[in-house]
Design a protein around this motif. Structure first.
Motif, PDB file in Angstrom:
ATOM      1  N   ASN A   8      25.541  18.791  22.080  1.00 18.12           N
ATOM      2  CA  ASN A   8      24.118  18.657  22.370  1.00 18.12           C
ATOM      3  C   ASN A   8      23.807  17.179  22.573  1.00 18.12           C
ATOM      4  OD1 ASN A   8      21.213  18.294  21.884  1.00 18.12           O
ATOM      5  ND2 ASN A   8      21.237  20.459  21.309  1.00 18.12           N
ATOM      6  N   THR A   9      23.033  16.858  23.600  1.00 22.68           N
ATOM      7  CA  THR A   9      22.753  15.450  23.905  1.00 22.68           C
ATOM      8  C   THR A   9      21.931  14.763  22.825  1.00 22.68           C
ATOM      9  OG1 THR A   9      20.818  16.109  25.227  1.00 22.68           O
ATOM     10  CG2 THR A   9      22.909  15.762  26.402  1.00 22.68           C
ATOM     11  N   GLN A  10      21.346  15.506  21.903  1.00 22.63           N
ATOM     12  CA  GLN A  10      20.558  14.919  20.814  1.00 22.63           C
ATOM     13  C   GLN A  10      21.398  14.739  19.543  1.00 22.63           C
ATOM     14  OE1 GLN A  10      17.477  13.779  21.570  1.00 22.63           O
ATOM     15  NE2 GLN A  10      18.060  14.528  23.620  1.00 22.63           N
ATOM     16  N   THR A  11      22.680  15.025  19.642  1.00 27.24           N
ATOM     17  CA  THR A  11      23.568  14.860  18.487  1.00 27.24           C
ATOM     18  C   THR A  11      24.558  13.723  18.738  1.00 27.24           C
ATOM     19  OG1 THR A  11      25.171  16.477  19.318  1.00 27.24           O
ATOM     20  CG2 THR A  11      23.393  17.300  17.916  1.00 27.24           C
ATOM     21  N   VAL A  12      25.137  13.221  17.666  1.00 23.33           N
ATOM     22  CA  VAL A  12      26.142  12.156  17.770  1.00 23.33           C
ATOM     23  C   VAL A  12      27.339  12.514  16.910  1.00 23.33           C
ATOM     24  CG1 VAL A  12      24.383  10.394  18.202  1.00 23.33           C
ATOM     25  CG2 VAL A  12      25.180  10.786  15.857  1.00 23.33           C
ATOM     26  N   GLN A  13      28.427  11.829  17.179  1.00 23.88           N
ATOM     27  CA  GLN A  13      29.654  12.092  16.432  1.00 23.88           C
ATOM     28  C   GLN A  13      29.684  11.353  15.101  1.00 23.88           C
ATOM     29  OE1 GLN A  13      33.632  10.255  17.552  1.00 23.88           O
ATOM     30  NE2 GLN A  13      33.818  12.268  18.534  1.00 23.88           N
ATOM     31  N   SER A  14      29.236  10.083  15.113  1.00 27.44           N
ATOM     32  CA  SER A  14      29.314   9.241  13.916  1.00 27.44           C
ATOM     33  C   SER A  14      28.202   8.205  13.936  1.00 27.44           C
ATOM     34  CB  SER A  14      30.671   8.526  13.830  1.00 27.44           C
ATOM     35  OG  SER A  14      31.739   9.429  13.888  1.00 27.44           O
ATOM     36  N   ILE A  15      28.079   7.499  12.816  1.00 30.31           N
ATOM     37  CA  ILE A  15      27.118   6.394  12.703  1.00 30.31           C
ATOM     38  C   ILE A  15      27.876   5.145  12.276  1.00 30.31           C
ATOM     39  CG2 ILE A  15      25.116   5.504  11.445  1.00 30.31           C
ATOM     40  CD1 ILE A  15      24.145   8.399  11.206  1.00 30.31           C
ATOM     41  N   ARG A  16      27.653   4.102  13.014  1.00 32.50           N
ATOM     42  CA  ARG A  16      28.336   2.838  12.766  1.00 32.50           C
ATOM     43  C   ARG A  16      27.475   1.931  11.897  1.00 32.50           C
ATOM     44  NH1 ARG A  16      30.409  -1.385  17.447  1.00 32.50           N
ATOM     45  NH2 ARG A  16      30.417  -3.252  16.146  1.00 32.50           N
ATOM     46  N   LEU A  17      28.127   1.203  10.965  1.00 27.67           N
ATOM     47  CA  LEU A  17      27.410   0.320  10.055  1.00 27.67           C
ATOM     48  C   LEU A  17      27.866  -1.132  10.213  1.00 27.67           C
ATOM     49  CD1 LEU A  17      27.616   2.452   6.791  1.00 27.67           C
ATOM     50  CD2 LEU A  17      25.701   2.310   8.370  1.00 27.67           C
ATOM     51  N   LYS A  18      26.923  -2.030  10.095  1.00 25.55           N
ATOM     52  CA  LYS A  18      27.222  -3.458  10.007  1.00 25.55           C
ATOM     53  C   LYS A  18      26.781  -3.936   8.629  1.00 25.55           C
ATOM     54  CE  LYS A  18      26.203  -7.981  12.060  1.00 25.55           C
ATOM     55  NZ  LYS A  18      25.419  -8.710  13.092  1.00 25.55           N
ATOM     56  N   MET A  19      27.714  -4.541   7.888  1.00 21.58           N
ATOM     57  CA  MET A  19      27.436  -4.973   6.519  1.00 21.58           C
ATOM     58  C   MET A  19      27.074  -6.458   6.475  1.00 21.58           C
ATOM     59  SD  MET A  19      27.934  -2.159   4.934  1.00 21.58           S
ATOM     60  CE  MET A  19      28.875  -0.641   4.875  1.00 21.58           C
ATOM     61  N   ASP A  20      26.288  -6.841   5.481  1.00 22.31           N
ATOM     62  CA  ASP A  20      26.016  -8.263   5.255  1.00 22.31           C
ATOM     63  C   ASP A  20      27.300  -8.992   4.881  1.00 22.31           C
ATOM     64  OD1 ASP A  20      23.275  -8.038   5.767  1.00 22.31           O
ATOM     65  OD2 ASP A  20      22.860  -7.428   3.698  1.00 22.31           O
ATOM     66  N   ASP A  21      28.143  -8.352   4.082  1.00 26.05           N
ATOM     67  CA  ASP A  21      29.436  -8.893   3.695  1.00 26.05           C
ATOM     68  C   ASP A  21      30.487  -7.856   4.063  1.00 26.05           C
ATOM     69  OD1 ASP A  21      31.706  -9.951   2.590  1.00 26.05           O
ATOM     70  OD2 ASP A  21      30.949 -10.061   0.534  1.00 26.05           O
ATOM     71  N   LEU A  22      31.299  -8.161   5.087  1.00 26.85           N
ATOM     72  CA  LEU A  22      32.242  -7.153   5.579  1.00 26.85           C
ATOM     73  C   LEU A  22      33.299  -6.776   4.543  1.00 26.85           C
ATOM     74  CD1 LEU A  22      35.234  -8.465   6.594  1.00 26.85           C
ATOM     75  CD2 LEU A  22      33.705  -9.580   8.191  1.00 26.85           C
ATOM     76  N   PHE A  23      33.543  -7.652   3.554  1.00 26.54           N
ATOM     77  CA  PHE A  23      34.532  -7.332   2.524  1.00 26.54           C
ATOM     78  C   PHE A  23      33.991  -6.327   1.506  1.00 26.54           C
ATOM     79  CE2 PHE A  23      35.945 -11.482   4.087  1.00 26.54           C
ATOM     80  CZ  PHE A  23      37.248 -11.160   4.434  1.00 26.54           C
ATOM     81  N   MET A  24      32.683  -6.085   1.549  1.00 25.69           N
ATOM     82  CA  MET A  24      32.088  -5.060   0.694  1.00 25.69           C
ATOM     83  C   MET A  24      32.059  -3.699   1.379  1.00 25.69           C
ATOM     84  SD  MET A  24      31.341  -6.194  -2.266  1.00 25.69           S
ATOM     85  CE  MET A  24      30.217  -4.904  -2.825  1.00 25.69           C
ATOM     86  N   ALA A  25      32.545  -3.645   2.629  1.00 25.44           N
ATOM     87  CA  ALA A  25      32.478  -2.403   3.395  1.00 25.44           C
ATOM     88  C   ALA A  25      33.174  -1.232   2.709  1.00 25.44           C
ATOM     89  CB  ALA A  25      33.045  -2.631   4.797  1.00 25.44           C
TER      90      ALA A  25
END
Length: 415
Positions: A217-234
């Motif tokens: 469905n065009t209103q759905t997505v596979q995943s959600i991407r995150l950007k962290m303030d500190d990438l080592f805390m990801a």
């Protein structure tokens, strides 16, 4: 003017022209060896720091710090993104859908990872908008089937904005003529360049176009991407977020699983190279031992005279410690200055050298970046120079102690 006797005589011995030119030559080579060791350590560690920086800013600026995934397409992704962005430590979130495929054009074929994105969200989590060399991220409009490719892929195909590419998906389609792979024509709407392997392996399309290709469905997505303030805390934050969103049936992943091997390899290489290079500095520093032992042998008569004039064994010892430490200081200072200059200019020099010879030392087909980066850090300079000075000082102890044990009568017997 007050001038301590050990300091005065030690500096005189260092700067004086000796009758024994071999000793002077050994002193010079010790100084040069120490300078080269310090120079190489600063330069190599700066390059390793540069690779570390490029991994963080370029590679991890393009790929997700963390992802929230689901077995089934995510329909209420706008609500989830709002919840995620309100969580402390999360800088931004964006939806995406990924497909594996091959791009073809005039017989040329390139494996590609196609990512469907929403341009408005993607600007918050990716650096791609800052590295567009042709076109614009906003040109990815739903239903137009536009595609943004990397500069290396564009060069391979010989295409630019407005040209057509064919995406081949690893899925068979049944037709009256038989079984054929699924194909879709795309129009190139932009070209990006981040100076990394992603320039040949990543392509972006519109989020809804990716959903159509995935038969979602065009209103759905596979995943959600995150950007962290500190990438080592990801790793920690992504697991906490997945637990918080447990009612949506999602699970988390992070960059340490996809690109962590690169970071760990650079970290390990920097440590091992640092240990190996400190051995070079140690060899150069301990050349001072042989230099001072020969100086002590050459100056036995002078030592005996100083002892008869009232110099104590401690003062004799200090004289040769001053001399050895001064050799170490000069070598370390020269090496430090040259190392700083080399680290600041190595990127430009290698680029000029490559263009002059027509060679490419770092091919993006092999390495994850296509140029030699460098990042000079103050703590590295302090550690390297302190280590070199400490080794130089330690190298003076035994010869200075031998000098302090010289007996005046024995030394002057045959004078």
């Amino acid at each position: 003017m007050f001038r301590p006797l050990p300091l005065f005589i030690g500096m005189r011995y260092t700067g004086a022209k000796r009758r024994n030119h071999f000793i002077s030559f050994i002193s010079l080579t010790s100084m040069i060896g120490l300078a080269l060791g310090v120079l190489v350590m600063i330069l190599v560690l700066s390059v390793m720091n540069g690779f570390d920086r490029e991994l963080r800013t370029r590679i991890l600026g393009m790929v997700p710090h963390a992802t929230i995934n689901s077995v089934e397409p995510i329909s209420d992704w706008q609500t989830i993104i709002k919840e995620l962005e309100d969580y402390p430590g999360v800088a931004a979130a964006a939806p995406y859908t990924q497909l594996q495929g091959m791009l073809t054009h005039n017989g040329a074929v390139l494996p590609i990872l196609v990512t469907g994105v929403d341009p408005q969200y993607e600007k918050n989590v990716s650096i791609i908008s800052e590295h567009m060399v042709q076109g614009d991220l906003d040109a990815l409009k739903s239903g137009e089937f536009g595609i943004i490719i990397g500069q290396l892929a564009a060069r391979r195909f010989g295409v630019g904005v407005g040209d057509k590419l064919t995406l081949v998906l690893p899925e068979a389609a049944m037709t009256p003529a038989g079984v054929f792979p699924r194909l879709k024509r795309f129009t190139v709407t932009g070209v990006f360049s981040v100076g990394a392997e992603l320039d040949s392996s990543l392509a972006l399309i519109n989020l809804e176009d990716a959903a159509r290709l995935s038969r979602m469905n065009t209103q759905t997505v596979q995943s959600i991407r995150l950007k962290m303030d500190d990438l080592f805390m990801a790793p920690v934050l992504s697991q906490r977020l997945a637990s918080k969103l447990d009612n949506y049936g999602v699970y988390a992943s992070d960059w340490t699983r996809t690109h962590g091997n690169l970071f760990q390899a650079i970290k390990m290489e920097k440590t091992m190279i640092g240990l190996l290079l400190i051995l070079i500095v140690a060899v150069a520093a301990f050349n001072i031992v042989s230099t001072l032992i020969m100086v002590v042998t050459d100056k036995k008569a002078d030592i005996a005279i100083l002892r008869t004039l009232g110099a104590t064994p401690k003062q004799i010892m200090m004289i040769f410690m001053v001399q050895g430490t001064l050799i170490g200081f000069i070598g370390t200072f020269i090496g430090g200055v040259l190392g700083i200059l080399a680290a600041l200019n190595v990127t430009d020099f290698i680029a000029w050298f490559e263009s002059a010879l027509g060679l490419k030392f770092l091919s993006s087909d092999v390495y994850f970046i296509s140029y030699l980066p460098s990042e000079l850090r103050l703590e590295d300079i302090v550690i390297i120079c302190s280590s070199a000075m400490s080794l130089s000082f330690l190298a003076t102890l035994y010869p200075a102690w031998r000098a302090s044990r010289t007996q005046p009568a024995e030394a002057l017997r045959y004078e």
